[in-house]
Design a protein around this motif. Sequence first.
Motif, PDB file in Angstrom:
ATOM      1  N   GLY A  76      10.312  -3.291 -20.928  1.00  0.00           N
ATOM      2  CA  GLY A  76      11.156  -2.314 -20.250  1.00  0.00           C
ATOM      3  C   GLY A  76      10.467  -1.707 -19.043  1.00  0.00           C
ATOM      4  O   GLY A  76       9.255  -1.745 -18.912  1.00  0.00           O
ATOM      5  N   ARG A  77      11.256  -1.100 -18.180  1.00  0.00           N
ATOM      6  CA  ARG A  77      10.742  -0.492 -16.960  1.00  0.00           C
ATOM      7  C   ARG A  77       9.957   0.771 -17.282  1.00  0.00           C
ATOM      8  O   ARG A  77      10.433   1.639 -17.993  1.00  0.00           O
ATOM      9  N   ILE A  78       8.735   0.880 -16.726  1.00  0.00           N
ATOM     10  CA  ILE A  78       7.916   2.072 -16.924  1.00  0.00           C
ATOM     11  C   ILE A  78       7.974   2.969 -15.693  1.00  0.00           C
ATOM     12  O   ILE A  78       8.249   4.155 -15.795  1.00  0.00           O
ATOM     13  N   VAL A  79       7.668   2.389 -14.550  1.00  0.00           N
ATOM     14  CA  VAL A  79       7.587   3.175 -13.321  1.00  0.00           C
ATOM     15  C   VAL A  79       7.944   2.283 -12.138  1.00  0.00           C
ATOM     16  O   VAL A  79       7.743   1.077 -12.177  1.00  0.00           O
ATOM     17  N   ALA A  80       8.500   2.879 -11.111  1.00  0.00           N
ATOM     18  CA  ALA A  80       8.760   2.190  -9.844  1.00  0.00           C
ATOM     19  C   ALA A  80       8.034   2.969  -8.763  1.00  0.00           C
ATOM     20  O   ALA A  80       7.990   4.199  -8.806  1.00  0.00           O
ATOM     21  N   TRP A  81       7.442   2.253  -7.826  1.00  0.00           N
ATOM     22  CA  TRP A  81       6.730   2.919  -6.738  1.00  0.00           C
ATOM     23  C   TRP A  81       6.931   2.189  -5.432  1.00  0.00           C
ATOM     24  O   TRP A  81       7.195   1.007  -5.400  1.00  0.00           O
ATOM     25  N   THR A  82       6.826   2.956  -4.362  1.00  0.00           N
ATOM     26  CA  THR A  82       6.960   2.404  -3.026  1.00  0.00           C
ATOM     27  C   THR A  82       5.568   2.047  -2.525  1.00  0.00           C
ATOM     28  O   THR A  82       4.640   2.835  -2.653  1.00  0.00           O
ATOM     29  N   ALA A  83       5.433   0.852  -1.971  1.00  0.00           N
ATOM     30  CA  ALA A  83       4.133   0.373  -1.511  1.00  0.00           C
ATOM     31  C   ALA A  83       4.146   0.129  -0.012  1.00  0.00           C
ATOM     32  O   ALA A  83       5.165  -0.223   0.561  1.00  0.00           O
ATOM     33  N   THR A  84       2.981   0.310   0.583  1.00  0.00           N
ATOM     34  CA  THR A  84       2.759  -0.091   1.959  1.00  0.00           C
ATOM     35  C   THR A  84       2.119  -1.470   1.931  1.00  0.00           C
ATOM     36  O   THR A  84       1.139  -1.685   1.220  1.00  0.00           O
ATOM     37  N   VAL A  85       2.679  -2.409   2.667  1.00  0.00           N
ATOM     38  CA  VAL A  85       2.231  -3.800   2.635  1.00  0.00           C
ATOM     39  C   VAL A  85       1.159  -4.032   3.700  1.00  0.00           C
ATOM     40  O   VAL A  85       1.321  -3.621   4.848  1.00  0.00           O
ATOM     41  N   ALA A  86       0.081  -4.689   3.296  1.00  0.00           N
ATOM     42  CA  ALA A  86      -0.956  -5.130   4.235  1.00  0.00           C
ATOM     43  C   ALA A  86      -1.248  -6.596   3.942  1.00  0.00           C
ATOM     44  O   ALA A  86      -1.407  -6.981   2.789  1.00  0.00           O
ATOM     45  N   VAL A  87      -1.278  -7.408   4.979  1.00  0.00           N
ATOM     46  CA  VAL A  87      -1.640  -8.815   4.844  1.00  0.00           C
ATOM     47  C   VAL A  87      -3.115  -8.930   5.188  1.00  0.00           C
ATOM     48  O   VAL A  87      -3.537  -8.534   6.270  1.00  0.00           O
ATOM     49  N   LEU A  88      -3.904  -9.429   4.244  1.00  0.00           N
ATOM     50  CA  LEU A  88      -5.340  -9.523   4.447  1.00  0.00           C
ATOM     51  C   LEU A  88      -5.684 -10.778   5.233  1.00  0.00           C
ATOM     52  O   LEU A  88      -5.208 -11.878   4.918  1.00  0.00           O
ATOM     53  N   ALA A  89      -6.522 -10.620   6.242  1.00  0.00           N
ATOM     54  CA  ALA A  89      -6.933 -11.748   7.086  1.00  0.00           C
ATOM     55  C   ALA A  89      -7.909 -12.625   6.310  1.00  0.00           C
ATOM     56  O   ALA A  89      -8.844 -12.119   5.694  1.00  0.00           O
ATOM     57  N   PRO A  90      -7.699 -13.955   6.327  1.00  0.00           N
ATOM     58  CA  PRO A  90      -8.593 -14.852   5.596  1.00  0.00           C
ATOM     59  C   PRO A  90     -10.054 -14.681   6.007  1.00  0.00           C
ATOM     60  O   PRO A  90     -10.375 -14.533   7.176  1.00  0.00           O
ATOM     61  N   HIS A  91     -10.900 -14.670   5.003  1.00  0.00           N
ATOM     62  CA  HIS A  91     -12.357 -14.590   5.124  1.00  0.00           C
ATOM     63  C   HIS A  91     -12.868 -13.253   5.629  1.00  0.00           C
ATOM     64  O   HIS A  91     -14.052 -13.141   5.942  1.00  0.00           O
ATOM     65  N   SER A  92     -12.004 -12.240   5.726  1.00  0.00           N
ATOM     66  CA  SER A  92     -12.500 -10.898   6.037  1.00  0.00           C
ATOM     67  C   SER A  92     -13.162 -10.340   4.781  1.00  0.00           C
ATOM     68  O   SER A  92     -13.009 -10.881   3.685  1.00  0.00           O
ATOM     69  N   GLU A  93     -13.889  -9.269   4.934  1.00  0.00           N
ATOM     70  CA  GLU A  93     -14.596  -8.678   3.787  1.00  0.00           C
ATOM     71  C   GLU A  93     -13.605  -8.232   2.710  1.00  0.00           C
ATOM     72  O   GLU A  93     -13.819  -8.467   1.521  1.00  0.00           O
ATOM     73  N   GLU A  94     -12.513  -7.600   3.134  1.00  0.00           N
ATOM     74  CA  GLU A  94     -11.483  -7.137   2.195  1.00  0.00           C
ATOM     75  C   GLU A  94     -10.806  -8.332   1.500  1.00  0.00           C
ATOM     76  O   GLU A  94     -10.503  -8.286   0.317  1.00  0.00           O
TER      77      GLU A  94
END
Length: 173
Positions: A76-94
């Motif tokens: 069952g559904r517990i929580v819904a949240w709004t997210a900010t999307v970030a696309v991570l650049a390949p081979h970056s530290e993150e």
Amino acid sequence: MTAADVLLGRALVEEATKKSGIVWVRGSGSARALWHVWHDGAAVLVGDGPGEQPLPTGLEPGGAAEVTVRSKDKGGRIVAWTATVAVLAPHSEEWESAVGALKGKRLNAPDAERLTERWAAGCRVLRLTPGASRTDLPKTSSAAVPLPTTATTRRPVPAALPRLLLKRRRERN
């Protein structure tokens, strides 16, 4: 909303998302169930490449996504949240840090030894950072129209089949 409510909401989002195997993510189109990993305060997922899960449309850098977390045991559904999307650049530290966490949770990878190279070459790694959350249930149905498929259901059992099965049982006795 008090500061305590905000802290409790963040804690609920983090714990529920950590424990859930999948989350439902909605960009601009319909929601999709996606496997993920909770890493450094955000849900991290990989997709849109060969051999990986298809991501919903509308997940663009700086955009918003609606994430719904389900209970692992009851579904069952517990929580819904709004997210900010970030696309991570390949081979970056993150990206390297996120992919290290994702690689450990990826099940049934056909090429486990080349997984990170494949992700860098043809997939998108997304970081969904939580924003506002809510635990109240929606007033309307959240049901979505099923996606088109070529799968079919079984045909009805022939009317004579039960008699044939009973006849065989009687012959054995």
